[in-house]
Scaffold this active site. Structure first.
Site, PDB file in Angstrom:
ATOM      1  N   GLU A  11      59.942  17.780  29.102  1.00 26.19           N
ATOM      2  CA  GLU A  11      59.500  16.563  28.401  1.00 26.19           C
ATOM      3  C   GLU A  11      58.241  16.834  27.594  1.00 26.19           C
ATOM      4  OE1 GLU A  11      60.079  17.193  31.513  1.00 26.19           O
ATOM      5  OE2 GLU A  11      60.520  15.430  32.712  1.00 26.19           O
ATOM      6  N   CYS A  70      58.901  14.502  36.501  1.00 23.47           N
ATOM      7  CA  CYS A  70      58.140  14.684  37.743  1.00 23.47           C
ATOM      8  C   CYS A  70      56.946  13.747  37.789  1.00 23.47           C
ATOM      9  CB  CYS A  70      57.718  16.144  37.910  1.00 23.47           C
ATOM     10  SG  CYS A  70      56.439  16.656  36.750  1.00 23.47           S
ATOM     11  N   ASP A 118      73.544  55.822  54.767  1.00 20.67           N
ATOM     12  CA  ASP A 118      74.555  55.784  53.692  1.00 20.67           C
ATOM     13  C   ASP A 118      73.991  56.119  52.316  1.00 20.67           C
ATOM     14  OD1 ASP A 118      76.124  54.879  55.709  1.00 20.67           O
ATOM     15  OD2 ASP A 118      76.211  52.789  55.027  1.00 20.67           O
TER      16      ASP A 118
HETATM   17  C1  AOF Z   1      60.131  17.922  35.102  1.00 13.82           C
HETATM   18  N1  AOF Z   1      60.439  18.608  33.966  1.00 13.82           N
HETATM   19  O1  AOF Z   1      61.016  20.484  32.918  1.00 13.82           O
HETATM   20  C2  AOF Z   1      60.810  20.568  35.255  1.00 13.82           C
HETATM   21  C3  AOF Z   1      60.527  19.824  36.444  1.00 13.82           C
HETATM   22  O2  AOF Z   1      54.532  23.318  39.803  1.00 13.82           O
HETATM   23  P1  AOF Z   1      55.183  22.829  38.532  1.00 13.82           P
HETATM   24  O3  AOF Z   1      54.235  22.042  37.695  1.00 13.82           O
HETATM   25  O4  AOF Z   1      55.810  23.965  37.760  1.00 13.82           O
HETATM   26  O5  AOF Z   1      56.342  21.801  38.943  1.00 13.82           O
HETATM   27  C4  AOF Z   1      57.552  22.287  39.472  1.00 13.82           C
HETATM   28  C5  AOF Z   1      58.432  21.144  39.966  1.00 13.82           C
HETATM   29  O6  AOF Z   1      58.634  20.178  38.937  1.00 13.82           O
HETATM   30  C6  AOF Z   1      59.818  21.640  40.340  1.00 13.82           C
HETATM   31  O7  AOF Z   1      59.884  22.055  41.690  1.00 13.82           O
HETATM   32  C7  AOF Z   1      60.679  20.403  40.068  1.00 13.82           C
HETATM   33  O8  AOF Z   1      60.607  19.481  41.143  1.00 13.82           O
HETATM   34  C8  AOF Z   1      59.991  19.808  38.843  1.00 13.82           C
HETATM   35  N2  AOF Z   1      60.580  20.409  37.644  1.00 13.82           N
HETATM   36  N3  AOF Z   1      60.221  18.512  36.307  1.00 13.82           N
HETATM   37  O9  AOF Z   1      59.719  16.770  35.017  1.00 13.82           O
HETATM   38  C9  AOF Z   1      60.776  19.900  33.993  1.00 13.82           C
HETATM   39  N4  AOF Z   1      61.097  21.891  35.302  1.00 13.82           N
HETATM   40 ZN    ZN Z   2      57.379  17.534  34.946  1.00 14.42          ZN
END
Ligand code: AOF
Ligand code: ZN
Length: 341
Positions: free
Chosen positions: A55, A79, A203
């Protein structure tokens, strides 16, 4: 509000963008920003842990204020946490996005909850659009989140009487060419291939995934577990990936380390001591047992102590498939969950 045709198309595009990202510690995620009229304003995808989320990547391509009233179409719930980067839900709210359409909920305890935060800020939120396709794309990552560790396959080849080697330790070859080719194809689907030092010494396996003499395009990283030294001239040291060595027998710690490196699927290739240790520890999700129509006798069993002392402790398996491979037979099985679970 129902998902519009423009939003549906944008989700298909976001899924294609997500696939550009690497498989690893973080999920592959794609995002498309649409104008209120449904035109594509910008696109983005996540390039791996530590880089901007999809995003934020898409928003970063817009002039300030350009996302006001826009719709963000994302393959994963935005997130809600500050991890290696800041919360996407907040970035969307601050950019003035009016609506978010996403495919899958974020299963993370810490990172989840973005939808609620968006709604609380007055953003219209729709979930579930093309959820099956999104789930298919990041199935291995979702499995790691569910298990809390990489998915583990344990493979062995055995004589019909359950031996992995002849009494003098020789074992090449118990199964035929079709079974061995099948192993190579399955190795190529793994991120790591794990063996014990006993197998390296006995092996001298190359641990590459091959089709005949040719290397398959994807090679799992070789991992050697055990206290004994791997000789300088061992074939595994000539693998296209530098091997990882773990002198520890702490298998959960080994798996945690592999997970931190972004490995999602682990293939355990033996020998009997290591395969048995994974089974005894309850760390096996899939068993591949290649049965060859040959008898070896002796005491070189395919498995040793797996923590079963009496028949009521037997590890029951559920067969997913029996696959004939030339004269051999492959059992694809997984541990039967205990009753009531
Ligand atoms: C999103 N957009 O493109 C992705 C998400 O530690 P960070 O900041 O890299 O966060 C990783 C976590 O964020 C990952 O485990 C998953 O829950 C989420 N990934 N979220 O909004 C994204 N790649
Ligand atoms: Zn995010």
């Amino acid at each position: 509000m129902a998902v519009t045709e423009a939003e549906r198309d944008a989700m298909s595009r976001a899924l294609a963008l997500a696939a550009h990202g690497p498989r690893g510690v973080n999920p592959q995620v794609g995002a498309v920003i649409l104008s209120p009229a449904g035109e594509v304003l910008s696109e983005g995808w996540h390039r791996g842990a530590g880089t901007p989320h999809a995003e934020v990547d898409a928003l970063s391509r817009l002039a300030p204020g350009a996302a006001a009233g826009a719709t963000a179409v994302v393959t994963l719930e935005p997130c809600n946490h500050t991890g290696r980067t800041g919360p996407c839900a907040l970035a969307l709210i601050e950019a003035g996005v009016a609506r978010v359409v996403y495919a899958l909920d974020d299963p993370g305890v810490v990172s989840g909850g973005g939808a609620e935060r968006l709604r609380a800020a007055g953003v219209s939120v729709e979930s579930g659009e093309q959820a099956d396709a999104a789930e298919g794309l990041i199935a291995a990552w979702l499995e790691v989140q569910r298990l809390g560790r990489p998915h583990v396959t344990v493979k062995w080849a055995q004589s019909l009487d359950g031996r992995a080697a002849a009494p003098d330790g020789t074992s090449q070859w118990i199964t035929g060419p079709a079974a061995r080719a099948d192993v190579h194809r399955r190795r190529a689907g793994a991120d790591a291939i794990v063996v014990g030092t006993g197998t390296v010494l006995a092996d001298d396996p190359a641990l590459t995934a091959r089709d005949g003499d040719a290397l398959l395009p994807h090679q799992p990283v070789p991992v050697v577990v055990g206290a004994r030294e791997t000789p300088a001239e061992a074939a595994v040291r000539r693998h296209p990936h530098a091997p990882l060595f773990f002198p520890s027998r702490d298998l959960p710690a080994v798996l945690a380390d592999l997970r931190d490196r972004g490995m999602q699927r682990v293939f355990v290739e033996g020998g009997p001591t290591l395969a048995s240790a994974f089974l005894a520890a309850g760390l096996v999700d899939e068993v591949l047992a290649y049965l060859a129509p040959v008898l070896l006798g002796g005491d070189r069993l395919a498995l040793t102590d797996i923590g079963v002392g009496t028949i009521t402790d037997a590890r029951r398996l559920t067969i997913d498939e029996w696959i004939p491979l030339g004269p051999d037979l492959l059992a694809v099985a997984r541990p039967t969950p205990p009753e009531g679970s």
